[in-house]
Write an enzyme that holds these catalytic residues in place. Structure first.
Site, PDB file in Angstrom:
ATOM      1  N   GLU A 141      -5.874  -0.875   2.259  1.00 14.97           N
ATOM      2  CA  GLU A 141      -4.799  -1.538   1.511  1.00 14.97           C
ATOM      3  C   GLU A 141      -3.483  -0.757   1.579  1.00 14.97           C
ATOM      4  O   GLU A 141      -3.400   0.357   1.052  1.00 14.97           O
ATOM      5  CB  GLU A 141      -5.210  -1.662   0.030  1.00 14.97           C
ATOM      6  CG  GLU A 141      -4.127  -2.287  -0.837  1.00 14.97           C
ATOM      7  CD  GLU A 141      -4.397  -2.150  -2.329  1.00 14.97           C
ATOM      8  OE1 GLU A 141      -4.867  -1.076  -2.764  1.00 14.97           O
ATOM      9  OE2 GLU A 141      -4.138  -3.122  -3.067  1.00 14.97           O
ATOM     10  N   GLU A 238      -5.060  -8.155 -10.246  1.00 11.55           N
ATOM     11  CA  GLU A 238      -4.814  -6.731 -10.484  1.00 11.55           C
ATOM     12  C   GLU A 238      -3.469  -6.554 -11.177  1.00 11.55           C
ATOM     13  O   GLU A 238      -2.498  -6.102 -10.573  1.00 11.55           O
ATOM     14  CB  GLU A 238      -4.850  -5.974  -9.153  1.00 11.55           C
ATOM     15  CG  GLU A 238      -5.010  -4.481  -9.361  1.00 11.55           C
ATOM     16  CD  GLU A 238      -5.056  -3.708  -8.052  1.00 11.55           C
ATOM     17  OE1 GLU A 238      -4.387  -4.099  -7.087  1.00 11.55           O
ATOM     18  OE2 GLU A 238      -5.767  -2.702  -8.017  1.00 11.55           O
TER      19      GLU A 238
HETATM   20  O1  LIG Z   1      -3.101  -1.851  -5.610  1.00 13.18           O
HETATM   21  C1  LIG Z   1      -3.716  -0.907  -6.100  1.00 13.18           C
HETATM   22  O2  LIG Z   1      -3.134  -0.016  -6.705  1.00 13.18           O
HETATM   23  C2  LIG Z   1      -5.230  -0.910  -6.017  1.00 13.18           C
HETATM   24  O3  LIG Z   1      -5.667  -2.042  -5.338  1.00 13.18           O
HETATM   25  C3  LIG Z   1      -5.948   0.269  -5.581  1.00 13.18           C
HETATM   26  O4  LIG Z   1      -7.046   0.134  -5.092  1.00 13.18           O
HETATM   27  C4  LIG Z   1      -5.469   1.659  -5.715  1.00 13.18           C
HETATM   28  O5  LIG Z   1      -4.816   1.986  -6.816  1.00 13.18           O
HETATM   29 MG   LIG Z   2      -4.165  -3.500  -5.053  1.00 12.33          MG
END
Ligand SMILES: O=C(O)[C@@H](O)C(=O)CO
Ligand SMILES: [Mg+2]
Length: 260
Positions: A141, A238
């Protein structure tokens, strides 16, 4: 219709972590995700998840000492042993929950440092190979530098190119729309282009990282776009609720109760 997963690290903080599974199910979610389950026994996590009829969409591999600022090991030269240990630690939790993908965090390192790039490539390939026999995908990510200054993976194009170059079937992109908008913008075109390699999506308002119901992006349009693109994975919520989590779920009402 997108399949939303409540993020239990950020949502339902009104109750202790283990009680958030029930809170999410009562609010109409059929799936959940969270950052880290490792403070709790794996079988307890599995019990709360399955006892509430929920599907686990995602969680992260252990990141090291989070409070001390560690954000994973994958791009940190000389941390390969820690990376290997993190895979072993996560496995019982994957088995207890039945999750199908784990987020491998890159760590604090310099994207312009060839040693960090080499470490990241090695770690990503190793993690994918280690997890494949267990039916697990690895997702990486890109994270914006305002939220995590110094984070190695801060560029969607770098992540895309690496995934396309390595061509490892269980290596995919975690496309957090919040980070994409902050880093690059042009979210819809990037979703269209990267859809074949996307393994997980996350959402929040920009710039506040609250409920996806206003501010910079038109989420109803993006949710329809995900349907048009045939995305059938999970969309992780999130975000930090502005107030009480349940009071902020008006945006979610049309989707509540959708099957996972
Ligand atoms: O976007 C984010 O912050 C989270 O998906 C992560 O995995 C790490 O903080
Ligand atoms: Mg994230």
């Amino acid at each position: 219709m997108p399949r939303f997963a409540a993020n239990l690290s950020m949502m339902f903080n009104e109750v202790p972590f283990l009680d958030r599974f029930e809170a999410a199910a009562k609010a109409g979610f059929a799936a959940v995700e969270f950052l880290f389950p490792y403070e709790y026994p794996a079988d307890e996590i599995g019990k709360r998840l399955h006892g509430n009829g929920l599907t686990q969409a995602l969680f992260n591999l252990p990141p090291g000492d989070w409070k001390a600022g560690e954000r994973g090991f994958a791009a940190r030269p000389d941390h390969f042993a820690a990376l290997q240990q993190s895979l072993t630690t996560a496995l019982p939790y994957a088995q207890a929950t039945g999750v199908k993908r784990l987020h491998l965090m890159a760590g604090i390192a310099d994207l312009n440092d060839p040693k960090a790039v080499a470490a990241f490539r090695k770690s990503v390939a190793h993690a994918a190979e280690f997890l494949a026999p267990h039916g697990l995908d690895v997702v990486i990510e890109p994270i914006n530098p305002r939220n995590v200054p110094g984070y190695f993976l801060n560029d969607f194009l770098f992540a895309r190119d690496l995934i396309n170059e390595l061509r490892i079937p269980n290596l995919k992109l975690q496309f957090d729309i919040y980070h994409c908008q902050i880093i690059h913008g042009d979210v819809t075109m990037r979703l269209r282009e990267m859809m074949p390699i996307i393994g997980h999506i996350q959402i929040a308002s920009i710039p506040s990282r609250n409920e996806p119901d206003g501010e910079e992006l038109n989420y109803p349009f993006l949710f329809e776009e995900l349907d048009r693109l045939g995305y059938d994975g999970f969309v992780g919520c999130e975000y930090n609720p502005r107030g009480n989590t349940t009071d902020g779920l008006a945006w979610f009402r049309p989707y509540a109760g959708a099957k996972s």
